[in-house]
Design an enzyme around this catalytic site. Structure first.
Site, PDB file in Angstrom:
ATOM      1  N   HIS A 165      -6.019   2.526   1.952  1.00 18.24           N
ATOM      2  CA  HIS A 165      -5.328   3.728   2.424  1.00 18.24           C
ATOM      3  C   HIS A 165      -5.928   4.273   3.721  1.00 18.24           C
ATOM      4  O   HIS A 165      -5.221   4.521   4.704  1.00 18.24           O
ATOM      5  CB  HIS A 165      -5.397   4.837   1.370  1.00 18.24           C
ATOM      6  CG  HIS A 165      -4.770   4.480   0.068  1.00 18.24           C
ATOM      7  ND1 HIS A 165      -3.780   3.531  -0.054  1.00 18.24           N
ATOM      8  CD2 HIS A 165      -4.965   4.957  -1.191  1.00 18.24           C
ATOM      9  CE1 HIS A 165      -3.410   3.439  -1.323  1.00 18.24           C
ATOM     10  NE2 HIS A 165      -4.120   4.290  -2.017  1.00 18.24           N
ATOM     11  N   ASP A 203       0.883  -1.164   0.000  1.00 18.38           N
ATOM     12  CA  ASP A 203       0.000   0.000   0.000  1.00 18.38           C
ATOM     13  C   ASP A 203       0.918   1.210   0.000  1.00 18.38           C
ATOM     14  O   ASP A 203       1.543   1.522   1.017  1.00 18.38           O
ATOM     15  CB  ASP A 203      -0.905   0.005   1.238  1.00 18.38           C
ATOM     16  CG  ASP A 203      -1.898   1.169   1.231  1.00 18.38           C
ATOM     17  OD1 ASP A 203      -1.675   2.126   0.465  1.00 18.38           O
ATOM     18  OD2 ASP A 203      -2.881   1.123   1.992  1.00 18.38           O
ATOM     19  N   HIS A 204       1.016   1.898  -1.137  1.00 21.35           N
ATOM     20  CA  HIS A 204       2.034   2.940  -1.275  1.00 21.35           C
ATOM     21  C   HIS A 204       1.839   4.091  -0.293  1.00 21.35           C
ATOM     22  O   HIS A 204       2.780   4.824   0.004  1.00 21.35           O
ATOM     23  CB  HIS A 204       2.081   3.465  -2.711  1.00 21.35           C
ATOM     24  CG  HIS A 204       0.929   4.341  -3.094  1.00 21.35           C
ATOM     25  ND1 HIS A 204      -0.240   3.844  -3.631  1.00 21.35           N
ATOM     26  CD2 HIS A 204       0.758   5.680  -3.002  1.00 21.35           C
ATOM     27  CE1 HIS A 204      -1.072   4.834  -3.862  1.00 21.35           C
ATOM     28  NE2 HIS A 204      -0.492   5.961  -3.489  1.00 21.35           N
TER      29      HIS A 204
END
Length: 500
Positions: free
Chosen positions: A252, A189-190
């Protein structure tokens, strides 16, 4: 290491503690936008900063008729806008890039890949492909024996979306665990690679002034906002199946929520942190079918004018059904069933075509007591701690100070910390940090299987309630703060959203 790399290590203060060992990263789908815009530039930055081993290699796996030479030239052109670009470093870096042509479902392609992996070192498989290809690639890696090569430490990195609901996520986890151990699996998950997100833990547990008041006795509520000004764009095929709830909240936003509300971990080791995140996610109070219409608001943007020009509404986009109920905006009220957070609502909102790009976590503290001290004067505004993730990473503490003059009038004033001002603009990109962690076998910022399933359990409950209740899909104009109905979520309890 060249002198250019040494310069950047000294200036950023990143240090060389986590330098990647010798090995290879095999990127499936290297011809796609993710590789062009994020992965290869991030690996190049790690090379220039001195974090890659001298004999580190990159193998691109895709079906296009490319050669090694064409691939290197393609990515050299893509790197020309990089802040670290120069011909010498780019050529040295790209000399370690090789292309492997094969379709994802061809066993012979994996047999040929095995020969290219026959040297020592770690092996990282990075799935930078559409999710529909994940199962095919995993099965072929497993059946060809590429997930268990003697003399190699092997890891696999998988991009989101990881499943589309709890059932599909469990299915993908089951498939992965057929061929890989959990410690080999890195679900990315960037958002977790961004400096402010990582700094949430440092802020909470590294400062004695915050942790004692980080509870329901002092905190009134929390707001998490992820707003985008852009529309869906070229992601119609994905987005029509996903929507804002799956696209942003499931990963996110709930990741941010867990970091902000988790208990103190026993250490900064990966499992210690992820254990506490899982506890929070499992303590999220499920939103019942009877509550979903007023605790969750969904909406779509309509056509209108933004920045002087007309932009299409979501249902006007090519490929979208005229009666689509896919939400481009969602707001909800979340609650955590724990001693620390009892009675503290967490308001979440995310959407496209809003007034500006903004990602932040805002922690609102309870107001000062109403005493005779403020009789006849406006009460001081509640303090708030704002952790901004995009566009300008930083932290602000909203305090009350006396305005200049002869009377005791208070105004809100922020105490600011901005990364750019304090550390310059050479901070590592999110993918740099996450790739380095994968290369050095540090999973702390990656999602564990039980964590992922807890995320999906909460979201799937909402989706299933929507399918039964069919709550309205409200509309909102481009450039607005979202649908008017969303204001009711905090307003019902005397609160309001921060201005977008």
């Amino acid at each position: 290491m060249n002198s250019y790399s040494t310069k950047y290590n000294m200036e950023t203060g990143l240090g060389l503690k986590k330098k990647a060992p010798p090995g290879v990263i095999c990127i499936f789908g290297i011809t796609g936008d993710l590789s062009k815009k994020k992965l290869v530039p991030a690996l190049y930055a790690l090379y220039v900063r001195g974090y890659l081993a001298e004999n580190f290699k990159i193998i691109g796996f895709a079906r296009r008729d490319w050669s090694d030479e064409f691939t290197r030239q393609y990515f050299k052109e893509a790197l020309m806008g990089h802040p670290f670009f120069n011909d010498r470093d780019a050529d040295e870096f790209l000399a370690a890039l090789f292309y492997h042509r094969s379709s994802f479902d061809d066993p012979e392609g994996y047999a040929a890949l095995r020969k290219k992996l026959s040297f020592g070192g770690d092996i990282i498989y990075y799935l930078a492909t559409p999710p529909a290809s994940y199962s095919t690639i995993i099965e072929n890696l497993g059946e060809s024996g590429l997930c268990n090569l003697e003399g190699h430490n092997i890891r696999i990195v998988i991009e989101k979306p990881f499943g589309s609901d709890l059932e599909t996520a469990r299915g993908l986890n089951s498939l992965l665990l057929r061929y890989f151990k959990e410690e080999q699996i890195y679900r990315i998950d960037h958002y977790l690679g961004k400096e402010t997100v990582q700094n949430i833990l440092a802020l909470r547990f590294g400062n004695s002034i915050f942790e004692p008041i980080w509870n329901s006795k002092y905190i009134d509520h929390i707001q998490i906002t992820v707003a985008e000004k852009i529309g869906v764009g070229s992601r119609i095929n994905y987005y029509e199946k996903s929507g804002a709830l799956r696209d942003m909240v499931q990963n996110h936003i709930l990741q941010l929520l867990s970091l902000v509300t988790m208990e103190v971990p026993t250490s900064f080791e990966s499992d210690a942190i992820r254990n506490e995140k899982v506890k929070i996610l499992k303590n999220l109070v499920p939103i019942k079918q009877a509550e979903v219409s007023h605790k969750v608001i969904r909406a779509q943007y309509v056509g209108g004018y933004l920045d002087g020009g007309y932009v299409k509404g979501y249902r006007e986009e090519e490929g979208v059904k005229i009666d689509s109920t896919t939400e481009t905006y969602v707001a909800l009220k979340a609650e955590i069933a724990s001693w620390r957070w009892a009675g503290v609502p967490i308001y979440i909102r995310t959407g496209k075509r809003l007034s500006r790009k903004l990602s932040e976590v805002a922690v609102f503290f309870k107001p000062v007591p109403e005493t005779s001290l403020w009789f006849g004067r406006p009460s001081p505004a509640p303090n708030a701690l704002i952790m901004q993730i995009q566009p300008d990473e930083g932290i602000s503490l909203l305090t009350n100070v006396k305005s200049p003059g002869y009377s005791m009038e208070l105004i809100k004033h922020p105490l600011n910390f901005k990364y750019e001002h304090s550390f310059g603009d050479e901070l590592p990109e999110a993918y740099e940090r996450l790739l380095l962690d994968a290369l050095t076998a540090d999973p702390v910022l990656y999602t564990r299987a039980d964590e992922l399933e807890a995320l999906w359990a909460y979201i799937t409950g909402i989706r299933e309630a929507w399918d039964i209740v069919s709550p309205p899909v409200y509309s909102y104009l481009p450039g607005s703060a979202g649908p008017i109905m969303a204001r009711k979520l905090p307003a019902e309890e005397g609160r309001r959203w921060r201005r977008l």
